[in-house]
Write a protein that holds these residues in place. Structure first.
Motif, PDB file in Angstrom:
ATOM      1  N   LYS A  10      -6.527  -7.773  -5.076  1.00  0.00           N
ATOM      2  CA  LYS A  10      -6.791  -6.387  -5.473  1.00  0.00           C
ATOM      3  C   LYS A  10      -5.565  -5.482  -5.309  1.00  0.00           C
ATOM      4  CE  LYS A  10     -11.733  -6.480  -4.584  1.00  0.00           C
ATOM      5  NZ  LYS A  10     -12.260  -6.451  -5.928  1.00  0.00           N
ATOM      6  N   THR A  11      -4.433  -6.060  -4.943  1.00  0.00           N
ATOM      7  CA  THR A  11      -3.246  -5.238  -4.749  1.00  0.00           C
ATOM      8  C   THR A  11      -2.800  -4.637  -6.080  1.00  0.00           C
ATOM      9  OG1 THR A  11      -1.086  -5.107  -3.688  1.00  0.00           O
ATOM     10  CG2 THR A  11      -1.504  -7.066  -4.985  1.00  0.00           C
ATOM     11  N   GLN A  12      -2.511  -3.347  -6.063  1.00  0.00           N
ATOM     12  CA  GLN A  12      -2.052  -2.668  -7.268  1.00  0.00           C
ATOM     13  C   GLN A  12      -0.531  -2.611  -7.335  1.00  0.00           C
ATOM     14  OE1 GLN A  12      -4.470   0.994  -6.659  1.00  0.00           O
ATOM     15  NE2 GLN A  12      -5.183   0.539  -8.726  1.00  0.00           N
ATOM     16  N   PHE A  13       0.127  -2.736  -6.182  1.00  0.00           N
ATOM     17  CA  PHE A  13       1.585  -2.601  -6.131  1.00  0.00           C
ATOM     18  C   PHE A  13       2.208  -3.706  -5.289  1.00  0.00           C
ATOM     19  CE2 PHE A  13      -0.257   1.616  -6.576  1.00  0.00           C
ATOM     20  CZ  PHE A  13       0.364   2.057  -7.735  1.00  0.00           C
ATOM     21  N   GLU A  45       0.862  -1.176   0.000  1.00  0.00           N
ATOM     22  CA  GLU A  45       0.000   0.000   0.000  1.00  0.00           C
ATOM     23  C   GLU A  45       0.899   1.227   0.000  1.00  0.00           C
ATOM     24  OE1 GLU A  45      -2.902   1.682   3.339  1.00  0.00           O
ATOM     25  OE2 GLU A  45      -3.533  -0.264   2.561  1.00  0.00           O
ATOM     26  N   LYS A  46       1.001   1.875  -1.161  1.00  0.00           N
ATOM     27  CA  LYS A  46       1.949   2.982  -1.324  1.00  0.00           C
ATOM     28  C   LYS A  46       1.727   4.134  -0.344  1.00  0.00           C
ATOM     29  CE  LYS A  46       3.751   4.010  -5.663  1.00  0.00           C
ATOM     30  NZ  LYS A  46       3.598   4.440  -7.062  1.00  0.00           N
ATOM     31  N   GLU A  47       0.464   4.432  -0.058  1.00  0.00           N
ATOM     32  CA  GLU A  47       0.164   5.594   0.798  1.00  0.00           C
ATOM     33  C   GLU A  47       0.684   5.433   2.222  1.00  0.00           C
ATOM     34  OE1 GLU A  47      -2.327   5.154  -2.597  1.00  0.00           O
ATOM     35  OE2 GLU A  47      -2.253   3.821  -0.875  1.00  0.00           O
ATOM     36  N   THR A  48       0.696   4.199   2.718  1.00  0.00           N
ATOM     37  CA  THR A  48       1.074   3.969   4.120  1.00  0.00           C
ATOM     38  C   THR A  48       2.385   3.220   4.306  1.00  0.00           C
ATOM     39  OG1 THR A  48      -0.099   1.864   4.230  1.00  0.00           O
ATOM     40  CG2 THR A  48      -1.366   3.864   4.780  1.00  0.00           C
ATOM     41  N   GLY A  49       2.820   2.513   3.264  1.00  0.00           N
ATOM     42  CA  GLY A  49       4.002   1.669   3.399  1.00  0.00           C
ATOM     43  C   GLY A  49       3.691   0.336   4.065  1.00  0.00           C
ATOM     44  N   ASN A  50       2.394   0.057   4.245  1.00  0.00           N
ATOM     45  CA  ASN A  50       1.979  -1.174   4.914  1.00  0.00           C
ATOM     46  C   ASN A  50       1.729  -2.303   3.929  1.00  0.00           C
ATOM     47  OD1 ASN A  50       2.067  -0.055   7.475  1.00  0.00           O
ATOM     48  ND2 ASN A  50      -0.080   0.548   7.446  1.00  0.00           N
ATOM     49  N   SER A  84      -3.420 -14.682 -11.956  1.00  0.00           N
ATOM     50  CA  SER A  84      -2.250 -14.411 -12.796  1.00  0.00           C
ATOM     51  C   SER A  84      -1.126 -13.702 -12.050  1.00  0.00           C
ATOM     52  CB  SER A  84      -2.654 -13.616 -14.038  1.00  0.00           C
ATOM     53  OG  SER A  84      -3.351 -12.448 -13.691  1.00  0.00           O
ATOM     54  N   ILE A  85      -1.390 -13.248 -10.817  1.00  0.00           N
ATOM     55  CA  ILE A  85      -0.326 -12.582 -10.046  1.00  0.00           C
ATOM     56  C   ILE A  85       0.822 -13.547  -9.708  1.00  0.00           C
ATOM     57  CG2 ILE A  85       0.271 -11.459  -7.864  1.00  0.00           C
ATOM     58  CD1 ILE A  85      -2.464 -10.051  -7.974  1.00  0.00           C
ATOM     59  N   PRO A  86       0.554 -14.745  -9.163  1.00  0.00           N
ATOM     60  CA  PRO A  86       1.692 -15.616  -8.816  1.00  0.00           C
ATOM     61  C   PRO A  86       2.614 -15.946  -9.988  1.00  0.00           C
ATOM     62  CG  PRO A  86      -0.257 -16.323  -7.637  1.00  0.00           C
ATOM     63  CD  PRO A  86      -0.709 -15.286  -8.651  1.00  0.00           C
ATOM     64  N   PRO A  87       2.094 -16.312 -11.190  1.00  0.00           N
ATOM     65  CA  PRO A  87       3.022 -16.541 -12.307  1.00  0.00           C
ATOM     66  C   PRO A  87       3.803 -15.285 -12.699  1.00  0.00           C
ATOM     67  CG  PRO A  87       0.872 -17.496 -12.790  1.00  0.00           C
ATOM     68  CD  PRO A  87       0.723 -16.695 -11.536  1.00  0.00           C
ATOM     69  N   VAL A 113       9.413  -0.525  -5.719  1.00  0.00           N
ATOM     70  CA  VAL A 113       7.963  -0.677  -5.815  1.00  0.00           C
ATOM     71  C   VAL A 113       7.607  -0.824  -7.282  1.00  0.00           C
ATOM     72  CG1 VAL A 113       5.733   0.420  -5.386  1.00  0.00           C
ATOM     73  CG2 VAL A 113       7.590   0.680  -3.714  1.00  0.00           C
ATOM     74  N   ILE A 114       6.809  -1.862  -7.587  1.00  0.00           N
ATOM     75  CA  ILE A 114       6.388  -2.098  -8.961  1.00  0.00           C
ATOM     76  C   ILE A 114       4.867  -2.183  -9.032  1.00  0.00           C
ATOM     77  CG2 ILE A 114       8.522  -3.308  -9.560  1.00  0.00           C
ATOM     78  CD1 ILE A 114       6.742  -5.923  -9.543  1.00  0.00           C
ATOM     79  N   ASP A 115       4.328  -1.905 -10.201  1.00  0.00           N
ATOM     80  CA  ASP A 115       2.912  -2.080 -10.480  1.00  0.00           C
ATOM     81  C   ASP A 115       2.651  -3.573 -10.677  1.00  0.00           C
ATOM     82  OD1 ASP A 115       0.689  -2.298 -12.770  1.00  0.00           O
ATOM     83  OD2 ASP A 115       0.398  -0.410 -11.675  1.00  0.00           O
ATOM     84  N   ASN A 116       1.441  -4.031 -10.399  1.00  0.00           N
ATOM     85  CA  ASN A 116       1.160  -5.464 -10.533  1.00  0.00           C
ATOM     86  C   ASN A 116       1.011  -5.920 -11.985  1.00  0.00           C
ATOM     87  OD1 ASN A 116      -1.457  -5.050 -11.464  1.00  0.00           O
ATOM     88  ND2 ASN A 116      -2.437  -6.136  -9.793  1.00  0.00           N
TER      89      ASN A 116
END
Length: 120
Positions: free
Chosen positions: A22-25, A10-15, A51-54, A41-44
């Motif tokens: 639903k993670t964007q980063f 979560e870019k806004e908090t660093g958490n 498709s995120i794990p592959p 930090v990268i975009d998903n």
């Protein structure tokens, strides 16, 4: 020994972001000899639950630190061969520091329980 770790971010908090699908980063860390030597930090990449794990595996990620995840994500992560540390909250940097010291404790009961449920 080098290890590449991805954290739902979560870019806004660093958490650690709490909903895997639903993670964007992601914050990607390089760990060597128990120390963080690099991070970015990268975009998903526009990827969703399955498709995120592959996507992460193609980046060379070996460990995934995350909050909650649903059953489909659990299966996709397992089939990718990435080791998961679910149920992590708070600072992403602190979580990775704990991992590097061998002190990060996963909570495998951390699931997104709202999938398929109806509330009246």
């Amino acid at each position: 020994m080098k290890v590449k770790i991805a954290v739902t971010y979560e870019k806004e908090t660093g958490n650690v972001f709490q909903h895997f699908g639903k993670t964007q980063f992601f914050k990607i860390y390089q760990i060597e000899d128990g120390k963080i030597i690099d991070s970015e930090v990268i975009d998903n990449g526009g990827n969703g639950h399955h498709s995120i794990p592959p996507f992460l595996k193609r980046l060379g990620v070996e460990v995934l630190i995350l909050g909650n995840r649903g059953q489909g994500a659990i299966e996709a992560i397992a089939s990718s061969g990435i080791k998961e540390f679910p149920g992590i909250t708070g600072s992403a940097d602190e979580a990775v520091s704990l991992f590097a010291r061998g002190e990060l404790k996963p909570n495998f009961d951390a699931k997104c329980s709202h999938h398929g449920e109806h509330r009246y």
